[in-house]
Motif scaffolding. Structure first.
Motif, PDB file in Angstrom:
ATOM      1  N   GLU A   7       0.811  -1.220   0.000  1.00 11.54           N
ATOM      2  CA  GLU A   7       0.000   0.000   0.000  1.00 11.54           C
ATOM      3  C   GLU A   7       0.840   1.264   0.000  1.00 11.54           C
ATOM      4  OE1 GLU A   7      -3.261   0.099  -0.373  1.00 11.54           O
ATOM      5  OE2 GLU A   7      -3.250  -2.087  -0.532  1.00 11.54           O
ATOM      6  N   ARG A   8       2.108   1.161   0.359  1.00  9.70           N
ATOM      7  CA  ARG A   8       2.934   2.365   0.393  1.00  9.70           C
ATOM      8  C   ARG A   8       4.371   2.014   0.035  1.00  9.70           C
ATOM      9  NH1 ARG A   8       6.336   3.252   4.699  1.00  9.70           N
ATOM     10  NH2 ARG A   8       6.190   1.800   6.439  1.00  9.70           N
ATOM     11  N   MET A 194       2.636   8.836   5.250  1.00  7.65           N
ATOM     12  CA  MET A 194       1.450   9.176   4.475  1.00  7.65           C
ATOM     13  C   MET A 194       1.717  10.233   3.412  1.00  7.65           C
ATOM     14  SD  MET A 194      -0.490   7.055   5.756  1.00  7.65           S
ATOM     15  CE  MET A 194      -1.934   7.491   4.795  1.00  7.65           C
ATOM     16  N   GLN A 198       4.904   8.598  -0.982  1.00  6.73           N
ATOM     17  CA  GLN A 198       5.037   7.272  -0.388  1.00  6.73           C
ATOM     18  C   GLN A 198       3.819   6.389  -0.645  1.00  6.73           C
ATOM     19  OE1 GLN A 198       8.267   8.641   0.066  1.00  6.73           O
ATOM     20  NE2 GLN A 198       8.123   6.609   0.958  1.00  6.73           N
ATOM     21  N   GLN A 199       2.822   6.913  -1.352  1.00  9.14           N
ATOM     22  CA  GLN A 199       1.605   6.145  -1.614  1.00  9.14           C
ATOM     23  C   GLN A 199       1.446   5.924  -3.127  1.00  9.14           C
ATOM     24  OE1 GLN A 199      -1.880   6.983   1.025  1.00  9.14           O
ATOM     25  NE2 GLN A 199      -0.783   8.899   1.456  1.00  9.14           N
ATOM     26  N   LEU A 202      -2.092   5.933  -5.024  1.00 14.00           N
ATOM     27  CA  LEU A 202      -2.998   7.079  -5.005  1.00 14.00           C
ATOM     28  C   LEU A 202      -3.437   7.482  -6.409  1.00 14.00           C
ATOM     29  CD1 LEU A 202      -1.748   9.602  -2.288  1.00 14.00           C
ATOM     30  CD2 LEU A 202      -3.900   8.325  -2.338  1.00 14.00           C
TER      31      LEU A 202
END
Length: 217
Positions: A7-8, A194, A198-199, A202
């Motif tokens: 997820e990241r 966040m 780092q995502q 998105l």
């Protein structure tokens, strides 16, 4: 075994401070707090000492291989210390952060600068730890009972050179009380995880929202 987090993207978390300010203690506490944190294993051209394991304590490599890594931009940072080369290989760090694992670096300001200017610089989180005072810094060095008076004097002389580079970091914490500083570090890391950079998923999510919006309008 540490699980991956798709997820990241992971962070390169840099901790720096003058000797005695609490950097290594804080690093150990962070590793206990979050077992997914991976400590960066340095490469060195010095021979292994008794009990040291290749790939765990250091990557023990030849001078030729070390120089080739530098030429091929495979070192995030490197330095020549007491006749030997030391540095942080890029490949294992890149593999970790692409799998969503943060990598912790306990390095000085020169190494921090090199990493910040490297190909992975956009994923760094740099934190400098300041002592509450110079007398307290000296007291902490003495209380460790690890060094002779001459060594302590050398560390104290070097401390201002380290401190003078405090403004090259993303965050600066005054380590007056260890537990309080630890909690501040955790807060910083949680927030920085966040960051948009780092995502990686998105953009796909925003595109999906755009598609859904166009379908309903």
């Amino acid at each position: 075994m540490t699980a991956n987090n798709p997820e990241r993207r992971g962070l390169l978390i840099i901790l720096s401070s003058p000797s005695g300010a609490g950097k290594s203690t804080l690093a150990r506490r962070l590793m206990r707090w979050d077992e997914s944190l991976q400590f960066s294993v340095s490469a060195t051209t010095r021979p292994p000492r008794p009990g040291e394991i290749d790939g765990k304590d250091y990557f023990f490599v030849s001078e030729e291989k070390f120089r080739k890594w530098i030429m091929d931009s495979e070192m995030l940072e490197h330095a020549h210390v007491f006749g030997n080369n030391y540095g942080s290989p890029r490949a294992p760090v890149e593999k970790a952060i692409n799998a969503g694992r943060d990598v912790l670096f306990d390095i000085d300001w020169q190494g921090a600068q090199q990493i910040q200017q490297s190909i992975l610089g956009s994923h760094t989180l740099s934190i400098f730890i300041l002592p509450p005072s110079i007398p307290e810094l000296k007291r902490r060095l003495i209380s460790r009972n690890q060094d002779k008076a001459e060594t302590i004097a050398k560390r104290m002389r070097k401390s201002w050179d380290e401190i003078s580079h405090w403004d090259g970091y993303d965050y600066v914490l005054i380590n007056d009380e260890l537990t309080e500083t630890e909690e501040k570090l955790k807060t910083i890391i949680r927030a920085e995880r966040m960051r948009v950079a780092q995502q990686p998923r998105l953009l796909d999510h925003v595109r999906k929202l755009q598609s859904e919006f166009e379908e309903t309008t």
